[in-house]
Design a protein around this motif. Structure first.
Motif, PDB file in Angstrom:
ATOM      1  N   ASN A   9      52.870  56.794  48.584  1.00 19.16           N
ATOM      2  CA  ASN A   9      52.772  55.355  48.821  1.00 19.16           C
ATOM      3  C   ASN A   9      51.580  54.839  48.018  1.00 19.16           C
ATOM      4  OD1 ASN A   9      53.157  52.841  49.824  1.00 19.16           O
ATOM      5  ND2 ASN A   9      52.301  53.264  51.837  1.00 19.16           N
ATOM      6  N   ILE A  10      51.835  54.418  46.793  1.00 12.68           N
ATOM      7  CA  ILE A  10      50.775  53.974  45.896  1.00 12.68           C
ATOM      8  C   ILE A  10      50.751  52.451  45.913  1.00 12.68           C
ATOM      9  CG2 ILE A  10      49.987  53.999  43.499  1.00 12.68           C
ATOM     10  CD1 ILE A  10      51.644  56.713  43.344  1.00 12.68           C
ATOM     11  N   SER A  38      55.932  63.640  38.346  1.00 18.96           N
ATOM     12  CA  SER A  38      54.535  63.233  38.389  1.00 18.96           C
ATOM     13  C   SER A  38      54.290  62.256  39.551  1.00 18.96           C
ATOM     14  CB  SER A  38      54.145  62.600  37.060  1.00 18.96           C
ATOM     15  OG  SER A  38      52.768  62.553  36.917  1.00 18.96           O
ATOM     16  N   ILE A  39      55.236  61.346  39.797  1.00 16.25           N
ATOM     17  CA  ILE A  39      55.116  60.403  40.916  1.00 16.25           C
ATOM     18  C   ILE A  39      55.143  61.161  42.240  1.00 16.25           C
ATOM     19  CG2 ILE A  39      56.296  58.549  42.177  1.00 16.25           C
ATOM     20  CD1 ILE A  39      57.094  57.390  39.469  1.00 16.25           C
ATOM     21  N   ARG A  40      56.002  62.161  42.343  1.00 19.12           N
ATOM     22  CA  ARG A  40      56.084  62.946  43.581  1.00 19.12           C
ATOM     23  C   ARG A  40      54.786  63.685  43.861  1.00 19.12           C
ATOM     24  NH1 ARG A  40      62.138  64.600  42.522  1.00 19.12           N
ATOM     25  NH2 ARG A  40      63.127  62.929  43.686  1.00 19.12           N
ATOM     26  N   LEU A  41      54.007  63.962  42.797  1.00 22.17           N
ATOM     27  CA  LEU A  41      52.694  64.577  42.981  1.00 22.17           C
ATOM     28  C   LEU A  41      51.623  63.529  43.286  1.00 22.17           C
ATOM     29  CD1 LEU A  41      52.739  67.225  40.103  1.00 22.17           C
ATOM     30  CD2 LEU A  41      52.994  67.638  42.550  1.00 22.17           C
ATOM     31  N   GLY A  42      52.002  62.239  43.261  1.00 25.30           N
ATOM     32  CA  GLY A  42      51.073  61.157  43.566  1.00 25.30           C
ATOM     33  C   GLY A  42      50.211  60.737  42.393  1.00 25.30           C
ATOM     34  N   LYS A  43      50.610  61.077  41.181  1.00 23.88           N
ATOM     35  CA  LYS A  43      49.793  60.797  39.998  1.00 23.88           C
ATOM     36  C   LYS A  43      50.303  59.561  39.265  1.00 23.88           C
ATOM     37  CE  LYS A  43      48.579  65.554  39.655  1.00 23.88           C
ATOM     38  NZ  LYS A  43      47.388  66.153  39.309  1.00 23.88           N
ATOM     39  N   ALA A  44      50.132  58.421  39.894  1.00 25.56           N
ATOM     40  CA  ALA A  44      50.539  57.150  39.295  1.00 25.56           C
ATOM     41  C   ALA A  44      49.571  56.069  39.766  1.00 25.56           C
ATOM     42  CB  ALA A  44      51.961  56.797  39.703  1.00 25.56           C
ATOM     43  N   GLY A  45      49.515  54.974  39.010  1.00 26.21           N
ATOM     44  CA  GLY A  45      48.622  53.876  39.365  1.00 26.21           C
ATOM     45  C   GLY A  45      49.214  52.536  38.993  1.00 26.21           C
ATOM     46  N   LEU A  46      48.855  51.512  39.754  1.00 31.95           N
ATOM     47  CA  LEU A  46      49.397  50.168  39.538  1.00 31.95           C
ATOM     48  C   LEU A  46      48.350  49.154  39.081  1.00 31.95           C
ATOM     49  CD1 LEU A  46      51.748  49.888  42.643  1.00 31.95           C
ATOM     50  CD2 LEU A  46      52.390  50.396  40.301  1.00 31.95           C
ATOM     51  N   THR A  47      47.148  49.611  38.706  1.00 37.24           N
ATOM     52  CA  THR A  47      46.133  48.651  38.272  1.00 37.24           C
ATOM     53  C   THR A  47      46.528  48.052  36.927  1.00 37.24           C
ATOM     54  OG1 THR A  47      44.885  50.500  37.360  1.00 37.24           O
ATOM     55  CG2 THR A  47      44.193  49.671  39.507  1.00 37.24           C
ATOM     56  N   ASP A  48      46.316  46.757  36.767  1.00 42.05           N
ATOM     57  CA  ASP A  48      46.637  46.002  35.552  1.00 42.05           C
ATOM     58  C   ASP A  48      48.111  46.086  35.179  1.00 42.05           C
ATOM     59  OD1 ASP A  48      43.965  45.306  35.346  1.00 42.05           O
ATOM     60  OD2 ASP A  48      43.488  47.030  34.086  1.00 42.05           O
ATOM     61  N   LEU A 108      53.532  45.514  43.947  1.00 39.75           N
ATOM     62  CA  LEU A 108      52.665  45.667  45.110  1.00 39.75           C
ATOM     63  C   LEU A 108      52.529  47.124  45.535  1.00 39.75           C
ATOM     64  CD1 LEU A 108      53.977  42.767  47.384  1.00 39.75           C
ATOM     65  CD2 LEU A 108      52.000  42.754  45.869  1.00 39.75           C
ATOM     66  N   ARG A 109      53.658  47.876  45.476  1.00 43.88           N
ATOM     67  CA  ARG A 109      53.658  49.208  46.056  1.00 43.88           C
ATOM     68  C   ARG A 109      54.710  50.069  45.375  1.00 43.88           C
ATOM     69  NH1 ARG A 109      55.683  51.725  51.173  1.00 43.88           N
ATOM     70  NH2 ARG A 109      57.276  50.136  51.316  1.00 43.88           N
ATOM     71  N   LEU A 110      54.372  51.319  45.118  1.00 40.42           N
ATOM     72  CA  LEU A 110      55.294  52.306  44.567  1.00 40.42           C
ATOM     73  C   LEU A 110      55.479  53.383  45.635  1.00 40.42           C
ATOM     74  CD1 LEU A 110      56.824  53.653  42.156  1.00 40.42           C
ATOM     75  CD2 LEU A 110      54.656  54.687  41.527  1.00 40.42           C
ATOM     76  N   PHE A 111      56.727  53.673  45.984  1.00 39.88           N
ATOM     77  CA  PHE A 111      56.975  54.683  47.009  1.00 39.88           C
ATOM     78  C   PHE A 111      58.256  55.439  46.695  1.00 39.88           C
ATOM     79  CE2 PHE A 111      59.315  51.015  48.399  1.00 39.88           C
ATOM     80  CZ  PHE A 111      60.444  51.503  49.039  1.00 39.88           C
ATOM     81  N   ILE A 112      58.470  56.523  47.428  1.00 39.84           N
ATOM     82  CA  ILE A 112      59.699  57.298  47.296  1.00 39.84           C
ATOM     83  C   ILE A 112      60.448  57.159  48.609  1.00 39.84           C
ATOM     84  CG2 ILE A 112      60.638  59.615  47.005  1.00 39.84           C
ATOM     85  CD1 ILE A 112      58.588  60.092  44.930  1.00 39.84           C
ATOM     86  N   GLY A 116      64.816  60.184  48.189  1.00 38.68           N
ATOM     87  CA  GLY A 116      64.068  60.804  47.100  1.00 38.68           C
ATOM     88  C   GLY A 116      64.009  59.975  45.839  1.00 38.68           C
ATOM     89  N   LEU A 117      64.341  58.691  45.916  1.00 39.74           N
ATOM     90  CA  LEU A 117      64.326  57.812  44.745  1.00 39.74           C
ATOM     91  C   LEU A 117      63.035  57.005  44.706  1.00 39.74           C
ATOM     92  CD1 LEU A 117      67.976  56.453  45.075  1.00 39.74           C
ATOM     93  CD2 LEU A 117      67.180  58.276  43.585  1.00 39.74           C
ATOM     94  N   ALA A 118      62.498  56.819  43.517  1.00 40.63           N
ATOM     95  CA  ALA A 118      61.278  56.023  43.363  1.00 40.63           C
ATOM     96  C   ALA A 118      61.645  54.544  43.422  1.00 40.63           C
ATOM     97  CB  ALA A 118      60.608  56.339  42.038  1.00 40.63           C
ATOM     98  N   LYS A 119      60.930  53.803  44.241  1.00 38.80           N
ATOM     99  CA  LYS A 119      61.146  52.367  44.401  1.00 38.80           C
ATOM    100  C   LYS A 119      59.832  51.638  44.170  1.00 38.80           C
ATOM    101  CE  LYS A 119      65.427  52.704  45.857  1.00 38.80           C
ATOM    102  NZ  LYS A 119      66.555  52.063  45.206  1.00 38.80           N
ATOM    103  N   LEU A 120      59.928  50.430  43.618  1.00 35.12           N
ATOM    104  CA  LEU A 120      58.763  49.609  43.358  1.00 35.12           C
ATOM    105  C   LEU A 120      58.951  48.286  44.086  1.00 35.12           C
ATOM    106  CD1 LEU A 120      56.141  49.590  41.605  1.00 35.12           C
ATOM    107  CD2 LEU A 120      57.450  48.369  39.901  1.00 35.12           C
ATOM    108  N   VAL A 121      58.012  47.943  44.953  1.00 35.06           N
ATOM    109  CA  VAL A 121      58.039  46.643  45.629  1.00 35.06           C
ATOM    110  C   VAL A 121      57.317  45.669  44.715  1.00 35.06           C
ATOM    111  CG1 VAL A 121      57.333  45.330  47.662  1.00 35.06           C
ATOM    112  CG2 VAL A 121      58.059  47.704  47.900  1.00 35.06           C
ATOM    113  N   ILE A 122      58.052  44.660  44.235  1.00 37.03           N
ATOM    114  CA  ILE A 122      57.454  43.648  43.367  1.00 37.03           C
ATOM    115  C   ILE A 122      57.443  42.319  44.111  1.00 37.03           C
ATOM    116  CG2 ILE A 122      58.131  44.783  41.233  1.00 37.03           C
ATOM    117  CD1 ILE A 122      60.418  42.715  41.034  1.00 37.03           C
TER     118      ILE A 122
END
Length: 152
Positions: A9-10, A38-48, A108-112, A116-122
């Protein structure tokens, strides 16, 4: 493994401070194999990070996903543009609002999800003015002080 993927939950912490959220949507993402690992390992960021509508498609720009440590020459580039998946009606609505001055599309938020699918709350957001930010800080401090007084 099943427990780990649902804990991702990024969040974009600056989003609610810099913007006033008008409406939010949950979008799927087109990713490569090393990106989802990489996302499943939590290695992602939403800054800028921001979103744009180009040619009737919604894209997320400048989103950081770290290179996968086990990915050889197949590894992805960290800041590439990624396509977001929404239905046509939602994309048209977002495009119409984002053309108005002062409105932006921000993640706003990146989650799985549970599948098991990656979703992005915009969100469609309106930028806050400096005095709005000061007001938000003052309200937060007042609330904190009131909580402190109630405990003692």
């Amino acid at each position: 493994m099943a427990d780990n993927k649902n804990n991702i939950n990024i969040k974009n912490r600056r989003a609610t401070f810099d913007y006033e959220i008008v409406e939010s949507f949950t979008a799927g993402m087109v990713l490569t194999g090393t990106e989802i690992k990489s996302i499943r390992l939590g290695k992602a960021g939403l800054t800028d990070t921001y979103c744009l509508v180009e040619n009737g498609e919604l894209w997320v720009k400048n989103m950081y996903i770290a290179e996968y440590s086990m990915g050889s020459y197949n590894n992805h580039t960290t800041h590439r543009d990624r396509k977001l998946l929404l239905n046509r009606k939602e994309i048209n609505k977002i495009a119409k609002v984002s053309e108005q001055p002062g409105y932006s599309i921000i993640p706003l938020r990146l989650f799985i999800n549970e599948r098991g699918l990656a979703k992005l709350v915009i969100a469609i957001a309106r930028g806050k003015k400096q005095y709005d930010k000061r007001q938000a800080i003052k309200e937060r401090e007042d609330k904190r002080n009131m909580d402190r007084m109630m405990r003692h």
